[in-house]
Design a protein around this motif. Sequence first.
Motif, PDB file in Angstrom:
ATOM      1  N   ILE A   4       0.837  -1.207   0.000  1.00 58.63           N
ATOM      2  CA  ILE A   4       0.000   0.000   0.000  1.00 58.63           C
ATOM      3  C   ILE A   4       0.870   1.255   0.000  1.00 58.63           C
ATOM      4  N   VAL A   5       1.909   1.273   0.828  1.00 55.35           N
ATOM      5  CA  VAL A   5       2.819   2.428   0.859  1.00 55.35           C
ATOM      6  C   VAL A   5       3.500   2.593  -0.496  1.00 55.35           C
ATOM      7  N   LEU A  43       4.098   5.536  -5.532  1.00 59.98           N
ATOM      8  CA  LEU A  43       4.091   5.488  -6.991  1.00 59.98           C
ATOM      9  C   LEU A  43       3.077   6.481  -7.552  1.00 59.98           C
ATOM     10  N   ILE A  44       1.909   6.560  -6.948  1.00 60.23           N
ATOM     11  CA  ILE A  44       0.883   7.507  -7.400  1.00 60.23           C
ATOM     12  C   ILE A  44       1.349   8.940  -7.159  1.00 60.23           C
ATOM     13  N   ALA A  62       3.900   9.839  -9.674  1.00 61.68           N
ATOM     14  CA  ALA A  62       3.269   9.988 -10.987  1.00 61.68           C
ATOM     15  C   ALA A  62       2.555  11.322 -11.082  1.00 61.68           C
ATOM     16  N   ILE A  63       1.894  11.763 -10.015  1.00 58.89           N
ATOM     17  CA  ILE A  63       1.197  13.051 -10.025  1.00 58.89           C
ATOM     18  C   ILE A  63       2.216  14.191 -10.097  1.00 58.89           C
ATOM     19  N   LEU A  64       3.265  14.120  -9.320  1.00 62.21           N
ATOM     20  CA  LEU A  64       4.286  15.162  -9.344  1.00 62.21           C
ATOM     21  C   LEU A  64       4.984  15.218 -10.689  1.00 62.21           C
ATOM     22  N   ASP A  65       5.255  14.080 -11.281  1.00 61.93           N
ATOM     23  CA  ASP A  65       5.945  14.038 -12.577  1.00 61.93           C
ATOM     24  C   ASP A  65       5.054  14.571 -13.688  1.00 61.93           C
ATOM     25  N   SER A  66       3.757  14.281 -13.599  1.00 59.16           N
ATOM     26  CA  SER A  66       2.837  14.754 -14.642  1.00 59.16           C
ATOM     27  C   SER A  66       2.609  16.255 -14.520  1.00 59.16           C
TER      28      SER A  66
END
Length: 174
Positions: A156-157, A162-163, A166-170
């Motif tokens: 879960i961590v 990972l999410i 992914a949000i920061l990279d996008s």
Amino acid sequence: MTQPPPAGGWPDPASTGQPSTPPADPTLPVSAQPAVPPQPTGYDPGQPADPYAATTSAPGVPLAAAPYPQAGYPPQPGYGYPPPAYGYPQQTNSLAIVALVLSLIGIGSCITAPIGAIMGHVAMRQIRERGEGGEGLAKAAIIVGWILTALMAVLIVGWILLIAFAILDSSTTV
């Protein structure tokens, strides 16, 4: 030269010392047969049925070592108690079985593993209190349940990180 048998016949080496009876003569009627003395049965009506029942003695005379513990004294090992009951199956705690099953189902469902671990702890307490069997099942449920719970927490961590990446990279590339 052989000697004649002693009066009364030769002694039987397997005899208990009781006088032997002559064999019955089949040609005589039953009423003319010699009387057969009663054979000892080992039971003496003059003695108590329990050889340990007579444990009293004259005043001032100590008793011999008693085979059973006396009242007021701690029990001695091996006296008056049956041997340990080896070989009798114990009843297995059903909660330990359910806890192990839930822990193992946690491999696929991930949510039942912590429930199985907690139920394993409850089963261990019941086993100690009630003296039931199934301690190994409860321990296995605890171990498997907490390991799967830890792996689920790490997963879960990992997904959250990972999410987040992914949000920061996008957001930075647009």
